[in-house]
Design an enzyme around this catalytic site. Structure first.
Site, PDB file in Angstrom:
ATOM      1  N   ARG A 199      46.161  55.015 -64.897  1.00 32.55           N
ATOM      2  CA  ARG A 199      47.303  56.093 -65.173  1.00 32.55           C
ATOM      3  C   ARG A 199      48.412  55.278 -65.567  1.00 32.55           C
ATOM      4  O   ARG A 199      49.299  54.440 -65.320  1.00 32.55           O
ATOM      5  CB  ARG A 199      47.935  56.502 -63.406  1.00 32.55           C
ATOM      6  CG  ARG A 199      48.754  57.661 -63.698  1.00 32.55           C
ATOM      7  CD  ARG A 199      49.290  58.026 -62.332  1.00 32.55           C
ATOM      8  NE  ARG A 199      50.203  58.951 -62.299  1.00 32.55           N
ATOM      9  CZ  ARG A 199      51.631  58.852 -62.390  1.00 32.55           C
ATOM     10  NH1 ARG A 199      51.793  57.605 -61.940  1.00 32.55           N
ATOM     11  NH2 ARG A 199      52.429  59.665 -62.311  1.00 32.55           N
ATOM     12  N   SER A 232      44.340  68.172 -59.643  1.00 31.83           N
ATOM     13  CA  SER A 232      45.430  67.705 -58.497  1.00 31.83           C
ATOM     14  C   SER A 232      45.655  69.418 -58.021  1.00 31.83           C
ATOM     15  O   SER A 232      45.736  70.280 -58.867  1.00 31.83           O
ATOM     16  CB  SER A 232      46.769  67.500 -59.460  1.00 31.83           C
ATOM     17  OG  SER A 232      46.514  66.451 -60.016  1.00 31.83           O
ATOM     18  N   LYS A 245      56.151  59.657 -58.253  1.00 28.87           N
ATOM     19  CA  LYS A 245      56.195  60.841 -59.170  1.00 28.87           C
ATOM     20  C   LYS A 245      57.388  61.790 -58.398  1.00 28.87           C
ATOM     21  O   LYS A 245      57.262  61.638 -57.189  1.00 28.87           O
ATOM     22  CB  LYS A 245      54.830  61.188 -59.250  1.00 28.87           C
ATOM     23  CG  LYS A 245      54.782  62.466 -59.831  1.00 28.87           C
ATOM     24  CD  LYS A 245      53.288  63.082 -59.946  1.00 28.87           C
ATOM     25  CE  LYS A 245      53.181  64.285 -60.923  1.00 28.87           C
ATOM     26  NZ  LYS A 245      53.325  64.214 -62.262  1.00 28.87           N
TER      27      LYS A 245
END
Ligand SMILES: Cc1ncc(COP(=O)(O)OP(=O)(O)O)c(N)n1
Ligand SMILES: Cc1nc(C(=O)O)sc1CCOP(=O)(O)O
Ligand SMILES: [Mg+2]
Length: 356
Positions: free
Chosen positions: A177, A250, A279
């Site tokens: 990521r 997700s 996040k």
């Protein structure tokens, strides 16, 4: 004629057995109601077709069958559940073809059987294909502990040390990521980095997923890509990849999971579980959604968001069904491993949830 009936009887058994094995895969491995009922109706239609030939069982002589002791080593080799279902699909079409061919010798009494079996063989090809695709989408994504690896988050060690220690601690999937806007790699450097991660992970039999970037995932030899609700659609990726790559999506509610499943997702991110600093997440869906997701059960799920090896959090995940047989739930973590002085120990502590 007696020998022909013996051949048809033996192959009728193969057909019934193969259909059962395929049906169990659709039912228990995939929770796929539609595929399950297609296979079930094939079983019933086959039973009706074969019943047209009288006295088939009377020709059976299993003890006198010279073929029962002739085996090849490969008949005893199946490396995973997907292989079991694939082998059953192959057996199904072979056995149907054998009935079809030898049925032609039966004369008028065999005409309807031959026609019906030919149609079943065509249906079998489609079902076999759907089963294989569905199995290759999701059966390799039953992970317990996924590390979201972000280079700039590795505060105490190089990314390489974090990765290797985390693998030693029990991580079985790594998601790369990198966010350019947050100081992450991009372009050529990203591809080169991903190739290094893939090399380390694959040597340890650990899967690699690339966040957001299907192109990079393909270039670096990763196992799949992970996309969010605002990213490229899972259906578009399936059109591009076929069954060749895993696709994770997700989700924050069952409606999103259902849509992801319809679009051919391999697994879902399930979150956020807890508040996270990695996040910006406004709504915390919590372990309640994890429990709903686990009971829904159509795809493996990775709980994500603020997960740490504290007694309280692990207990909440356990309470939602993580670690329970048949729930297909694992977890994905970022900060708690990347930012740790002891990434291997943290991974092992998280993994302990699955050790009973
Ligand atoms: C396993 C897993 N679940 C959820 C996410 C979040 O993906 P997305 O919503 O696309 O957000 P970004 O990670 O791209 O910021 C994930 N990466 N992994
Ligand atoms: C990237 C991400 N996605 C989430 C989601 O809920 O979809 S939560 C999250 C952050 C995960 O990092 P950490 O383990 O450090 O909290
Ligand atoms: Mg994304």
């Amino acid at each position: 004629m007696m020998q022909v009936k013996r051949i048809i009887d033996a192959n009728a058994n193969r057909v019934r057995e193969a259909l059962r094995v395929m049906e169990e895969a659709a039912r228990f491995l995939l929770n796929n109601k539609d595929l399950c009922s297609q296979i079930k109706s094939m079983r019933h239609d086959f039973a009706a077709a074969i019943s047209q030939i009288p006295n088939l069982e009377s020709q059976r002589d299993t003890t006198g069958d010279v073929g029962t002791s002739v085996c090849t080593a490969r008949e005893y080799e199946r490396s995973n559940t997907k292989d079991v279902a694939i082998a059953a699909g192959k057996r199904l079409s072979e056995a149907l073809r054998a009935i079809e061919e030898y049925g032609k010798v039966l004369g008028p009494v065999g005409v309807d059987l031959v026609r019906a079996v030919e149609q079943l063989r065509y249906r079998g090809y489609t079902v076999e294909q759907s089963l294989n695709i569905a199995l290759s989408y999701s059966c390799d994504a039953d992970w317990q502990l996924c590390l979201l690896l972000t280079r700039v988050m590795c505060e105490h060690h190089t990314w390489e040390v974090v990765l290797k220690e985390a693998i030693k601690g029990g991580v079985d999937c790594v998601q790369i990521r990198e966010k350019e806007a947050e100081g992450g790699l991009s372009g050529r450097a990203l591809v080169m980095y991903c190739k290094e991660v893939v090399k380390i992970c694959h040597a340890a039999d650990v899967a690699v997923i690339v966040n957001d970037r299907a192109d990079v995932a393909m270039m670096c030899g990763a196992d799949g890509v992970h996309v969010g609700q605002q990213d490229v659609g899972c259906d578009e990726l399936r059109n591009l990849f076929g069954g060749q790559m895993l696709v994770g999506v997700s989700t924050s509610c069952i409606a999103e999971a259902e849509l992801a499943w319809e679009m051919g997702a391999s697994y879902c991110g399930v979150g956020p579980m807890f508040a996270t600093t990695t996040k910006d997440k406004k709504v915390i869906v919590g372990p309640k959604y994890l429990n709903e997701y686990g009971l829904w059960g159509k795809l493996p799920g990775l709980a994500i968001g603020g997960i740490e090896p504290s007694e309280e959090k692990l207990e909440a995940l356990r309470g939602a069904g993580m670690g329970e047989e048949g729930m297909r739930l694992g977890m994905a973590v970022s900060g708690v491993i990347c930012r740790s002085e002891k990434p291997g120990e943290v991974a092992a502590d998280l993994k302990s949830l699955f050790n009973g």
